[in-house]
Motif scaffolding. Structure first.
Motif, PDB file in Angstrom:
ATOM      1  N   VAL A 229      12.332  -4.817  -8.981  1.00 12.50           N
ATOM      2  CA  VAL A 229      11.315  -4.519  -7.965  1.00 12.50           C
ATOM      3  C   VAL A 229      10.737  -3.125  -8.214  1.00 12.50           C
ATOM      4  O   VAL A 229      11.461  -2.168  -8.450  1.00 12.50           O
ATOM      5  CB  VAL A 229      11.932  -4.602  -6.544  1.00 12.50           C
TER       6      VAL A 229
ATOM      7  N   LEU B 283       8.473   1.689   2.378  1.00 12.22           N
ATOM      8  CA  LEU B 283       8.658   0.612   3.340  1.00 12.22           C
ATOM      9  C   LEU B 283       9.452   1.164   4.517  1.00 12.22           C
ATOM     10  O   LEU B 283      10.550   1.684   4.343  1.00 12.22           O
ATOM     11  CB  LEU B 283       9.408  -0.557   2.697  1.00 12.22           C
TER      12      LEU B 283
ATOM     13  N   GLU C  78      12.851  -8.024   6.325  1.00 19.79           N
ATOM     14  CA  GLU C  78      11.760  -8.207   5.372  1.00 19.79           C
ATOM     15  C   GLU C  78      11.854  -7.204   4.227  1.00 19.79           C
ATOM     16  O   GLU C  78      11.604  -7.547   3.071  1.00 19.79           O
ATOM     17  CB  GLU C  78      10.411  -8.075   6.091  1.00 19.79           C
TER      18      GLU C  78
ATOM     19  N   VAL D 282      12.347  -8.041   0.222  1.00 19.53           N
ATOM     20  CA  VAL D 282      11.444  -7.507  -0.793  1.00 19.53           C
ATOM     21  C   VAL D 282      12.221  -6.758  -1.876  1.00 19.53           C
ATOM     22  O   VAL D 282      12.037  -7.005  -3.072  1.00 19.53           O
ATOM     23  CB  VAL D 282      10.376  -6.582  -0.159  1.00 19.53           C
TER      24      VAL D 282
ATOM     25  N   ARG E 123      11.348 -11.884  -1.938  1.00 16.82           N
ATOM     26  CA  ARG E 123      10.011 -12.088  -1.364  1.00 16.82           C
ATOM     27  C   ARG E 123       9.076 -11.025  -1.932  1.00 16.82           C
ATOM     28  O   ARG E 123       9.455  -9.850  -2.025  1.00 16.82           O
ATOM     29  CB  ARG E 123      10.104 -11.950   0.162  1.00 16.82           C
ATOM     30  N   PRO E 124       7.848 -11.396  -2.293  1.00 14.75           N
ATOM     31  CA  PRO E 124       6.916 -10.372  -2.800  1.00 14.75           C
ATOM     32  C   PRO E 124       6.448  -9.470  -1.665  1.00 14.75           C
ATOM     33  O   PRO E 124       6.457  -9.856  -0.505  1.00 14.75           O
ATOM     34  CB  PRO E 124       5.757 -11.198  -3.354  1.00 14.75           C
ATOM     35  N   LEU E 125       6.066  -8.261  -2.029  1.00 15.68           N
ATOM     36  CA  LEU E 125       5.579  -7.312  -1.034  1.00 15.68           C
ATOM     37  C   LEU E 125       4.185  -7.727  -0.601  1.00 15.68           C
ATOM     38  O   LEU E 125       3.326  -7.954  -1.414  1.00 15.68           O
ATOM     39  CB  LEU E 125       5.555  -5.902  -1.629  1.00 15.68           C
TER      40      LEU E 125
END
Length: 195
Positions: free
Chosen positions: A155, A162, A184, A188, A193-195
């Protein structure tokens, strides 16, 4: 965010107890549902969560040798074979009997054990629409991470920070602020999960 060892230990126990309770109510269809771990159903993820309770150091070394010293390959083989060999009830019982197990991943300590349980718990609860760990527990996992973990999961947060809207935690540095829940953020930064 510094956390006392006793706090981490109690959070590990609470997370395992929470997961055992959720898993005990799953239907056969939910056990066979895809998880966030590519190629694993709920049953393989739960088998992986229980791996530290079933394996001994020599067994791990033998498995790593057979897997060409790839931990991911070894973990995948172990999860698949255990999911075939054990029933859902046996997996839940194994987790329940090991709520207070002292396992700590090499180099990860208590924070690593909590991360293992919380992250893989999300791998199951997210696709099934079940409750996740409390935001404060997820924040403890995020606080224990760093650049090494981001690199491990592939990542890149360059220029982004964030910030959790439900707990006192942030990840990354940069002028672009992205607000989201702690859950969330964890999804990420672990590449789920994509940002």
């Amino acid at each position: 965010m510094e956390t006392a060892s006793t706090d981490l230990t109690s959070e590990i126990h609470a997370e395992r107890e929470r997961l055992a309770g959720l898993l005990s109510d799953l239907t056969p269809e939910q056990w066979d549902a895809p998880s966030l771990c590519d190629g694993w159903r709920t049953r393989e993820v739960v088998a992986h969560i229980t791996m530290p309770f079933r394996t001994r150091p020599l067994g791990v070394m033998a498995g790593l040798v057979r897997a060409g010293f790839s931990f991911n390959r070894y973990a995948d083989r172990d999860a698949r074979s255990t999911a075939r060999a054990m029933s859902e009830a046996e997996l839940v019982d194994l987790l329940r009997r090991n709520i207070e197990h002292p396992w700590r991943p090499p180099g990860g300590g208590e924070a690593g054990a909590l991360s293992h349980d919380v992250i893989h718990g999300l791998d199951v609860t997210e696709p099934l629409g079940l409750p996740s760990a409390p935001p404060e527990r997820i924040a403890l996992v995020l606080a224990s991470g760093g650049p090494r973990q981001l690199k491990y999961f592939g990542v890149n947060l360059d220029g982004k920070r964030l910030i959790a809207t439900d707990s006192d935690i942030s990840v990354g540095e940069g002028p672009t602020v992205v607000k989201m829940t702690a859950k969330e953020i964890l999804l990420v930064v672990t590449g789920r999960r994509p940002l």
